[in-house]
Design a protein around this motif. Sequence first.
Motif, PDB file in Angstrom:
ATOM      1  N   LEU A  19      -4.184 -33.439  -6.247  1.00 24.97           N
ATOM      2  CA  LEU A  19      -5.009 -34.648  -6.301  1.00 24.97           C
ATOM      3  C   LEU A  19      -4.177 -35.901  -6.042  1.00 24.97           C
ATOM      4  CD1 LEU A  19      -7.362 -33.910  -9.330  1.00 24.97           C
ATOM      5  CD2 LEU A  19      -8.006 -34.069  -6.926  1.00 24.97           C
ATOM      6  N   THR A  20      -2.967 -35.927  -6.590  1.00 24.99           N
ATOM      7  CA  THR A  20      -2.069 -37.067  -6.369  1.00 24.99           C
ATOM      8  C   THR A  20      -1.742 -37.204  -4.886  1.00 24.99           C
ATOM      9  OG1 THR A  20      -1.079 -36.809  -8.563  1.00 24.99           O
ATOM     10  CG2 THR A  20       0.184 -38.048  -6.926  1.00 24.99           C
ATOM     11  N   ASP A  21      -1.440 -36.079  -4.240  1.00 22.39           N
ATOM     12  CA  ASP A  21      -1.127 -36.093  -2.799  1.00 22.39           C
ATOM     13  C   ASP A  21      -2.309 -36.579  -1.973  1.00 22.39           C
ATOM     14  OD1 ASP A  21       1.356 -35.097  -3.394  1.00 22.39           O
ATOM     15  OD2 ASP A  21       0.859 -33.018  -2.929  1.00 22.39           O
ATOM     16  N   ILE A  22      -3.508 -36.097  -2.312  1.00 20.11           N
ATOM     17  CA  ILE A  22      -4.707 -36.488  -1.571  1.00 20.11           C
ATOM     18  C   ILE A  22      -4.967 -37.986  -1.726  1.00 20.11           C
ATOM     19  CG2 ILE A  22      -7.225 -36.246  -1.478  1.00 20.11           C
ATOM     20  CD1 ILE A  22      -6.859 -33.293  -2.168  1.00 20.11           C
ATOM     21  N   VAL A  23      -4.785 -38.488  -2.945  1.00 15.22           N
ATOM     22  CA  VAL A  23      -4.985 -39.920  -3.196  1.00 15.22           C
ATOM     23  C   VAL A  23      -4.020 -40.750  -2.354  1.00 15.22           C
ATOM     24  CG1 VAL A  23      -4.634 -41.732  -4.918  1.00 15.22           C
ATOM     25  CG2 VAL A  23      -5.989 -39.723  -5.497  1.00 15.22           C
ATOM     26  N   ILE A  24      -2.751 -40.346  -2.314  1.00 16.98           N
ATOM     27  CA  ILE A  24      -1.738 -41.075  -1.540  1.00 16.98           C
ATOM     28  C   ILE A  24      -2.079 -41.050  -0.049  1.00 16.98           C
ATOM     29  CG2 ILE A  24       0.681 -41.062  -0.799  1.00 16.98           C
ATOM     30  CD1 ILE A  24       1.374 -39.967  -3.595  1.00 16.98           C
ATOM     31  N   GLY A  25      -2.384 -39.856   0.468  1.00 10.52           N
ATOM     32  CA  GLY A  25      -2.661 -39.723   1.896  1.00 10.52           C
ATOM     33  C   GLY A  25      -3.946 -40.410   2.324  1.00 10.52           C
ATOM     34  N   MET A  26      -5.018 -40.197   1.574  1.00 12.71           N
ATOM     35  CA  MET A  26      -6.315 -40.768   1.938  1.00 12.71           C
ATOM     36  C   MET A  26      -6.316 -42.291   1.827  1.00 12.71           C
ATOM     37  SD  MET A  26      -8.754 -38.599   2.869  1.00 12.71           S
ATOM     38  CE  MET A  26     -10.315 -39.275   2.350  1.00 12.71           C
ATOM     39  N   SER A  27      -5.629 -42.809   0.820  1.00 11.59           N
ATOM     40  CA  SER A  27      -5.598 -44.248   0.612  1.00 11.59           C
ATOM     41  C   SER A  27      -5.062 -44.981   1.836  1.00 11.59           C
ATOM     42  CB  SER A  27      -4.727 -44.571  -0.613  1.00 11.59           C
ATOM     43  OG  SER A  27      -4.699 -45.950  -0.849  1.00 11.59           O
ATOM     44  N   ASP A  28      -3.913 -44.552   2.333  1.00 12.68           N
ATOM     45  CA  ASP A  28      -3.345 -45.181   3.532  1.00 12.68           C
ATOM     46  C   ASP A  28      -4.076 -44.749   4.792  1.00 12.68           C
ATOM     47  OD1 ASP A  28      -1.567 -46.479   1.994  1.00 12.68           O
ATOM     48  OD2 ASP A  28       0.226 -45.487   2.728  1.00 12.68           O
ATOM     49  N   GLY A  29      -4.543 -43.499   4.804  1.00 13.43           N
ATOM     50  CA  GLY A  29      -5.232 -42.979   5.991  1.00 13.43           C
ATOM     51  C   GLY A  29      -6.517 -43.726   6.305  1.00 13.43           C
ATOM     52  N   LEU A  30      -7.241 -44.125   5.290  1.00  7.10           N
ATOM     53  CA  LEU A  30      -8.469 -44.887   5.507  1.00  7.10           C
ATOM     54  C   LEU A  30      -8.179 -46.347   5.866  1.00  7.10           C
ATOM     55  CD1 LEU A  30     -10.699 -43.562   2.585  1.00  7.10           C
ATOM     56  CD2 LEU A  30     -11.310 -43.494   4.998  1.00  7.10           C
ATOM     57  N   SER A 159      -4.204 -35.231   4.493  1.00  8.14           N
ATOM     58  CA  SER A 159      -5.122 -36.224   3.913  1.00  8.14           C
ATOM     59  C   SER A 159      -5.105 -37.516   4.718  1.00  8.14           C
ATOM     60  CB  SER A 159      -4.732 -36.513   2.460  1.00  8.14           C
ATOM     61  OG  SER A 159      -4.846 -35.359   1.669  1.00  8.14           O
ATOM     62  N   TYR A 160      -3.940 -37.883   5.221  1.00  6.84           N
ATOM     63  CA  TYR A 160      -3.833 -39.090   6.043  1.00  6.84           C
ATOM     64  C   TYR A 160      -4.638 -38.918   7.331  1.00  6.84           C
ATOM     65  CZ  TYR A 160      -1.688 -43.186   8.218  1.00  6.84           C
ATOM     66  OH  TYR A 160      -1.483 -44.417   8.813  1.00  6.84           O
ATOM     67  N   VAL A 161      -4.522 -37.758   7.953  1.00  2.00           N
ATOM     68  CA  VAL A 161      -5.278 -37.478   9.183  1.00  2.00           C
ATOM     69  C   VAL A 161      -6.777 -37.535   8.903  1.00  2.00           C
ATOM     70  CG1 VAL A 161      -5.817 -35.733  10.922  1.00  2.00           C
ATOM     71  CG2 VAL A 161      -3.444 -36.133  10.253  1.00  2.00           C
ATOM     72  N   ALA A 162      -7.194 -36.872   7.815  1.00  2.00           N
ATOM     73  CA  ALA A 162      -8.616 -36.842   7.460  1.00  2.00           C
ATOM     74  C   ALA A 162      -9.152 -38.251   7.215  1.00  2.00           C
ATOM     75  CB  ALA A 162      -8.827 -35.971   6.226  1.00  2.00           C
ATOM     76  N   GLY A 163      -8.363 -39.060   6.500  1.00  2.00           N
ATOM     77  CA  GLY A 163      -8.789 -40.430   6.242  1.00  2.00           C
ATOM     78  C   GLY A 163      -8.779 -41.279   7.497  1.00  2.00           C
ATOM     79  N   GLY A 164      -7.780 -41.086   8.354  1.00  2.00           N
ATOM     80  CA  GLY A 164      -7.641 -41.904   9.550  1.00  2.00           C
ATOM     81  C   GLY A 164      -8.707 -41.669  10.601  1.00  2.00           C
ATOM     82  N   ILE A 165      -9.234 -40.458  10.637  1.00  4.33           N
ATOM     83  CA  ILE A 165     -10.267 -40.139  11.635  1.00  4.33           C
ATOM     84  C   ILE A 165     -11.558 -40.895  11.359  1.00  4.33           C
ATOM     85  CG2 ILE A 165     -11.801 -38.277  12.409  1.00  4.33           C
ATOM     86  CD1 ILE A 165      -9.102 -38.185  13.737  1.00  4.33           C
ATOM     87  N   VAL A 166     -11.828 -41.163  10.079  1.00  5.84           N
ATOM     88  CA  VAL A 166     -13.099 -41.801   9.695  1.00  5.84           C
ATOM     89  C   VAL A 166     -13.345 -43.126  10.420  1.00  5.84           C
ATOM     90  CG1 VAL A 166     -14.391 -42.835   7.784  1.00  5.84           C
ATOM     91  CG2 VAL A 166     -13.238 -40.635   7.470  1.00  5.84           C
ATOM     92  N   PRO A 167     -12.428 -44.106  10.361  1.00  5.74           N
ATOM     93  CA  PRO A 167     -12.704 -45.385  11.038  1.00  5.74           C
ATOM     94  C   PRO A 167     -12.663 -45.290  12.566  1.00  5.74           C
ATOM     95  CG  PRO A 167     -10.504 -45.384  10.095  1.00  5.74           C
ATOM     96  CD  PRO A 167     -11.187 -44.165   9.579  1.00  5.74           C
ATOM     97  N   LEU A 168     -12.082 -44.230  13.096  1.00  4.98           N
ATOM     98  CA  LEU A 168     -11.999 -44.085  14.555  1.00  4.98           C
ATOM     99  C   LEU A 168     -13.226 -43.417  15.170  1.00  4.98           C
ATOM    100  CD1 LEU A 168      -8.366 -43.012  15.559  1.00  4.98           C
ATOM    101  CD2 LEU A 168      -9.491 -45.215  15.878  1.00  4.98           C
ATOM    102  N   LEU A 169     -13.975 -42.680  14.371  1.00  5.69           N
ATOM    103  CA  LEU A 169     -15.098 -41.891  14.901  1.00  5.69           C
ATOM    104  C   LEU A 169     -16.073 -42.689  15.767  1.00  5.69           C
ATOM    105  CD1 LEU A 169     -16.069 -39.375  12.068  1.00  5.69           C
ATOM    106  CD2 LEU A 169     -15.238 -38.844  14.377  1.00  5.69           C
TER     107      LEU A 169
END
Length: 234
Positions: A19-30, A159-169
């Motif tokens: 969960l900690t890893d996902i929070v770190i990756g998604m936060s910057d990824g989004l 998680s960064y990839v998953a978050g980053g794809i969202v604003p690009l879609l």
Amino acid sequence: MEHHDHQHKELHLQSSDILTDIVIGMSDGLTVPFALAAGLSGAVSSTHLIVIAGLAEIAAGSIAMGLGGYLAGKTEIDHYNSELKREHDEVETVPHKEKAEVKEFFANLGLSEDVQQQAVEEMTKDKEKWVDFMMKYELGLDKPDPKRARNSAFNIGLSYVAGGIVPLLPYFFIDTPLQALKISAVVTLICLFAFGFFKSKITGVNPWGGALRVTVIGAIAAGCAFGIARLIQS
């Protein structure tokens, strides 16, 4: 029953790490790709360029974040091993001092003098258990998962990839950057709010306040990037 409790504890710790890893990756990824896409939307007329730049940023960002996670996990393991070696050396060279520290721990629990002495004698019979005890209760260090560094790199990067794809879609399907930005902003801010709510929930912070804070930070970052791009272009 004891074996079952130990398994439960390990699963809980591993879940917490993930969960900690996902929070770190998604936060910057989004946030970062969203700000980049917003900035480029104010400067270029082609969504194709924004998609290419966004994908490049996601690739670079996921690698950088994953590497950071790996190094953090490796540092944790190296620190634990270094302290473990030091404790082994102290048990061998100054056992009387280490026994005094064990006795002090039991004294702080309120045990009587006789019980303290019995506990110390029992604990120090096995040097491995003795060292493990000192690591946990003197230094507050739990043995890290040897796969932690690798797993952390993978979890954070993905998680960064998953978050980053969202604003690009939206930029994949819409030709006009400003129109794509409007949809991207709505979708990303909703995701940021949901992510902030979930993040705050698991960390014990007020979920509504946490969600609003994460959303505002993302919106400010994107707005500043867009404004700067417009300013430079003019």
